[in-house]
Design an enzyme around this catalytic site. Structure first.
Site, short mmCIF file in Angstrom:
data_model
loop_
_atom_site.label_atom_id
_atom_site.label_comp_id
_atom_site.label_asym_id
_atom_site.label_seq_id
_atom_site.Cartn_x
_atom_site.Cartn_y
_atom_site.Cartn_z
N SER A 199 0.82 -1.21 0.00
CA SER A 199 0.00 0.00 0.00
C SER A 199 0.85 1.26 0.00
O SER A 199 1.93 1.29 0.57
CB SER A 199 -0.92 0.03 1.23
OG SER A 199 -1.65 1.24 1.23
N HIS A 238 -7.55 -3.43 4.86
CA HIS A 238 -6.99 -2.06 4.75
C HIS A 238 -7.83 -1.26 3.76
O HIS A 238 -8.25 -0.13 4.03
CB HIS A 238 -5.52 -2.13 4.29
CG HIS A 238 -4.93 -0.81 3.87
ND1 HIS A 238 -5.22 -0.22 2.66
CD2 HIS A 238 -4.08 0.03 4.50
CE1 HIS A 238 -4.56 0.93 2.56
NE2 HIS A 238 -3.86 1.10 3.67
N ASN A 239 -8.12 -1.84 2.62
CA ASN A 239 -8.88 -1.12 1.60
C ASN A 239 -10.33 -0.91 2.00
O ASN A 239 -10.91 0.13 1.69
CB ASN A 239 -8.79 -1.86 0.26
CG ASN A 239 -7.46 -1.62 -0.43
OD1 ASN A 239 -6.46 -1.34 0.23
ND2 ASN A 239 -7.42 -1.75 -1.74
N GLU A 275 -10.18 1.92 4.14
CA GLU A 275 -9.86 3.07 3.26
C GLU A 275 -11.15 3.62 2.61
O GLU A 275 -11.37 4.84 2.59
CB GLU A 275 -8.87 2.61 2.19
CG GLU A 275 -8.53 3.62 1.10
CD GLU A 275 -7.65 3.00 0.00
OE1 GLU A 275 -6.57 2.47 0.32
OE2 GLU A 275 -8.05 3.04 -1.18
N LYS A 315 -4.52 -6.73 3.49
CA LYS A 315 -4.57 -5.60 2.54
C LYS A 315 -6.01 -5.32 2.12
O LYS A 315 -6.42 -4.18 1.96
CB LYS A 315 -3.70 -5.88 1.31
CG LYS A 315 -3.78 -4.79 0.24
CD LYS A 315 -3.23 -3.48 0.75
CE LYS A 315 -3.41 -2.24 -0.09
NZ LYS A 315 -3.87 -2.21 -1.40
#
Ligand code: 6PG
Length: 474
Positions: free
Chosen positions: A129, A186-187, A190, A183
């Site tokens: 990222s 994480h997104n 986000e 990840k």
């Protein structure tokens, strides 16, 4: 050139090229390969020097690497990753390691791990990222799977990754597809953080009349507070940009239909699969979907009266700051609850303190809040809901009245604020010791004999013949 390369990068698109240059800038000899030769040639013409090794064939690319080989694949997630692995397989030996650094779905990572093992080489799924700048200067990296492979990758990844006061922003995230799972979450967070920011901006500009530069200035100021984060910094920047054609804010000239590549949706699907409610993350994905319904929205605004512009009375800029912080804490708390559950369900054995540490720098989520989340998870690695940490709970209790006031005032004024309102609904729901589900259970038992449990005997399933039981008097 005689020295063999320390690391190989396959895929010289934006992220791959930036990562290759990053490794090179740390003094490593980097071999590069791209299936389309024009991209490989363009890269060599632009950046080539004796620490980049370019090869005329994939076989020679592999031969140019020091063994055991470390190859990072930076191609579009999906079929292109399989094609690269199929092409590489005949050339690789037992201890060689191939890393997929794309935004891959974690189940594909598990499948590819088995595929590569069966062909005698190692595979690691790794989330990366930070966008192009991060890849170039120091991204956050989330590898998972094969632990021995991680130990061999560690020295080069620790050279290239971002660093915060807590250490290098790379660590082993857990077994199997854990790296790509982390990840993905994480997104998902986000998406939520971006949508919360967009809702706050709409209220600032439309409701409180702080449009244009005033909105940019508010975000710039907030970036010096507990809200400090990359996404707030980027927001202050983009809101400050002038459109050369109209002279007004450039953002006002952008069609408000948000794109998405799917990682946010995957996160929400994982929440549904594991029974972990992620209402704020889901609201963010849905908000992108609603935004893309341009024609229907125009029809709706003509039919029911246009929304999202009315003045809001009795709400201050500072209420928005505190509401933002409360909603941000709620969305992280949801994302980490999913990670806790997934770690058990998928056997990741994830170290969530390490995950929060990886996110303290380099990635899109980097924020002052991550320092506090890291501290909370170090204090209690098994913490199920981050906002139950005593330090965060106190902060949230202080910010919650502002979130409630913002949701009430904005909703009264007709603003669509799905992330802010779902964050409040989730926080309230998760703080309600006895809610409304007793009635759901009664309905289910009445029409489908699904049984229910009594509060005085919670281990025993009971079925009632509801129509035949005595009724309340009066
Ligand atoms: C990152 C980002 C990145 C992501 C983009 C676009 O961590 O660097 O998460 O991986 O692809 O932000 O995602 P969407 O197109 O789905 O918004």
């Amino acid at each position: 050139m005689s020295k063999l390369a320390d690391i190989g990068v396959i895929g010289l698109g934006v992220m791959g090229a930036a990562l290759a240059r990053n490794f090179h800038s740390r003094g490593l000899v980097v071999a590069t390969w791209n299936r389309e030769t024009d991209m490989a040639e363009a890269f060599t013409a632009k950046y080539g020097d004796d620490r980049f090794v370019s090869s005329p064939s994939l076989a020679q690319f592999v031969q140019s690497l020091e063994t055991p080989r470390r190859i990072i694949v930076m191609v579009t997630a999906g079929r292109p990753v399989d094609l690269v692995l199929e092409a590489l397989a005949p050339h690789l030996g037992n201890e060689d390691i191939v890393v997929d650094g794309g935004n891959t779905f974690f189940r594909d990572t598990v499948r590819r791990d088995q595929w590569c093992r069966a062909r005698g080489f190692r595979f690691v799924g790794m989330g990366v990222s930070g966008g192009e700048e991060g890849a170039l200067k120091g991204p956050a990296m989330m590898p998972g799977g094969d632990v021995e492979a991680w130990q061999r990758l560690r020295p080069v990844l620790e050279l290239a990754c971002a660093r915060s006061e807590h250490g290098p922003c790379v660590d082993h995230c857990g077994a199997g597809g854990a790296g790509h799972y982390v990840k993905m979450v994480h997104n998902g967070i986000e998406y939520a953080d971006m949508q919360i920011i967009s809702e706050i901006w709409t209220l600032l500009a439309g409701g409180l009349g702080r449009s244009g530069k005033a909105a940019a200035d508010a975000f710039a100021r907030w970036n010096d507070t507990e809200l400090r984060s990359y996404l707030v910094e980027v927001t202050a920047l983009v809101l400050s940009v002038q459109d050369p054609q109209t002279g007004g804010p450039l953002v006002d000239q952008i069609l408000d239909a948000a794109g998405q590549k799917g990682t946010g949706r995957w996160t929400v699907e994982q929440g549904l699969e594991l029974g972990i409610p992620l209402p704020t993350l889901a609201a963010a994905v849905d908000a992108r979907g609603i935004s893309s319904n341009l024609t229907a929205r125009r029809h709706g605004s003509a039919t029911f009266g246009d929304r999202g512009h009315a003045a809001i009375h009795g709400l201050e800029v500072d209420d928005l700051r505190r509401a933002f912080y409360a909603a941000r804490i709620a969305s992280y708390s949801q994302g980490f609850q999913l990670l806790q559950a997934a770690s058990v369900a998928h056997g990741f054995g994830a170290n969530l303190a390490a995950v929060s540490r990886i996110w303290t720098a380099g990635c899109i989520l980097r924020a002052a809040l991550l320092d506090r989340l890291y501290a909370a998870l170090v204090r209690n690695p098994a913490l199920e809901l981050l906002h139950h940490d005593p330090d965060l709970a106190q902060t949230l209790a202080e910010a919650l009245p502002a979130l409630r006031k913002t949701v009430v005032k904005a909703t009264e004024a007709g603003y669509a604020i799905p992330c802010l309102s779902s964050a409040l609904g989730w926080l309230d729901g998760m703080a309600t010791a006895r809610g409304s589900a007793a009635l759901i259970q009664a309905q289910r038992d009445c029409f489908g004999a699904h049984t229910y449990k009594r509060v005085d005997a919670p281990d025993i399933a009971v079925h009632s013949l509801w129509a035949e039981l005595p009724k309340l008097a009066g």
